[in-house]
Motif scaffolding. Structure first.
Motif, PDB file in Angstrom:
ATOM      1  N   HIS A 165       0.901  -1.235   0.128  1.00 46.33           N
ATOM      2  CA  HIS A 165       0.115   0.007   0.107  1.00 46.33           C
ATOM      3  C   HIS A 165       0.848   1.283  -0.166  1.00 46.33           C
ATOM      4  N   GLN A 168      -0.015   5.105   0.564  1.00 43.91           N
ATOM      5  CA  GLN A 168      -1.316   5.229   1.003  1.00 43.91           C
ATOM      6  C   GLN A 168      -1.316   5.258   2.638  1.00 43.91           C
ATOM      7  N   THR A 220       2.384   5.410   6.824  1.00 45.83           N
ATOM      8  CA  THR A 220       2.545   5.314   5.532  1.00 45.83           C
ATOM      9  C   THR A 220       4.001   5.115   5.040  1.00 45.83           C
TER      10      THR A 220
END
Length: 225
Positions: A165, A168, A220
């Motif tokens: 991810h 994100q 993140t």
């Protein structure tokens, strides 16, 4: 991978949970089809291992309902019924694989890994890269700038989720689901403690940090602009 074991025999379920955990997977178990269907429809599992004989709705009906809900989740069915007709029934119901009991755990593990490789491309990638950070999920190794990172098991799982991810925000809840099973009761700031250790290994000896805290939201991992 995160795996749900659907098995009403405690001894069999514990055997699978122990073996899967020792093989680097995160596994939960439930004893009935109704509970399993609700959990599988949440979309948090990579694979389901389903016993054919279950209380309430059996394994065949569970898979049928899962497919009727438009779920493409890979399902491996385990059964003491191993005839050609039984295998055919299971596959036609929507199972991706069918393994008769008794079985060798090594074969079950190989079949799980094969099913994992059939999922969508982003989940299939075994070599992940963010800037100079590299994670090999098959070899279970990590490095940055060519320097090996000595990661503990949960640190590896957390980093894999962050890299899949990249760019994100990943919530603490997502991190908890990635590295601990449902039976685990988090205490205090255990996620932040693990992330602190992970950050030291990923960023400490490098001039540009990759792992960042997002206040009030999570973490993140992102490449420098």
């Amino acid at each position: 991978m995160r795996i749900l074991v659907v098995e009403n025999d405690d001894r069999s379920a514990n055997y699978l949970l122990r073996g899967l955990g020792e093989s680097g997977h995160v596994a939960d178990s439930v004893p009935d089809g109704e509970t399993a269907l609700a959990l599988l429809c949440e979309g948090i599992y990579d694979i389901a291992i389903v016993d054919r004989r279950l209380p309430g709705i059996d394994g065949i009906e569970l898979v049928r309902r899962l497919r009727a809900a438009a779920s493409a989740l890979p399902v491996l069915m385990l059964s003491g019924l191993g005839s050609s007709a039984h295998r055919t029934e299971g596959l036609r119901a929507g199972c991706d694989d069918y393994l008769a009991k008794p079985y060798a755990f090594s074969e079950l593990l190989a079949r799980i890994e094969a099913l994992g490789r059939r999922t969508d491309r982003s989940r299939r990638d075994t070599l992940l890269r963010v800037a100079d950070l590299v994670l090999d999920t098959r070899a279970r190794t990590a490095s940055r700038g060519g320097v090996p990172l000595n990661l503990q098991h949960r640190e590896f799982l957390l980093l894999e989720l962050l890299m899949r991810h990249a760019g994100q925000v990943v919530s603490r809840g997502m991190l908890l689901e990635a590295a601990w099973d449902y039976a685990f009761e988090p205490r205090g700031n255990i996620i932040d403690m693990h992330m602190h250790r992970l950050r030291r290994k990923v960023d400490k000896d490098f001039p540009i940090p990759l792992l960042h805290t997002v206040p009030g939201a999570g973490y993140t991992l992102r490449a420098p602009a």
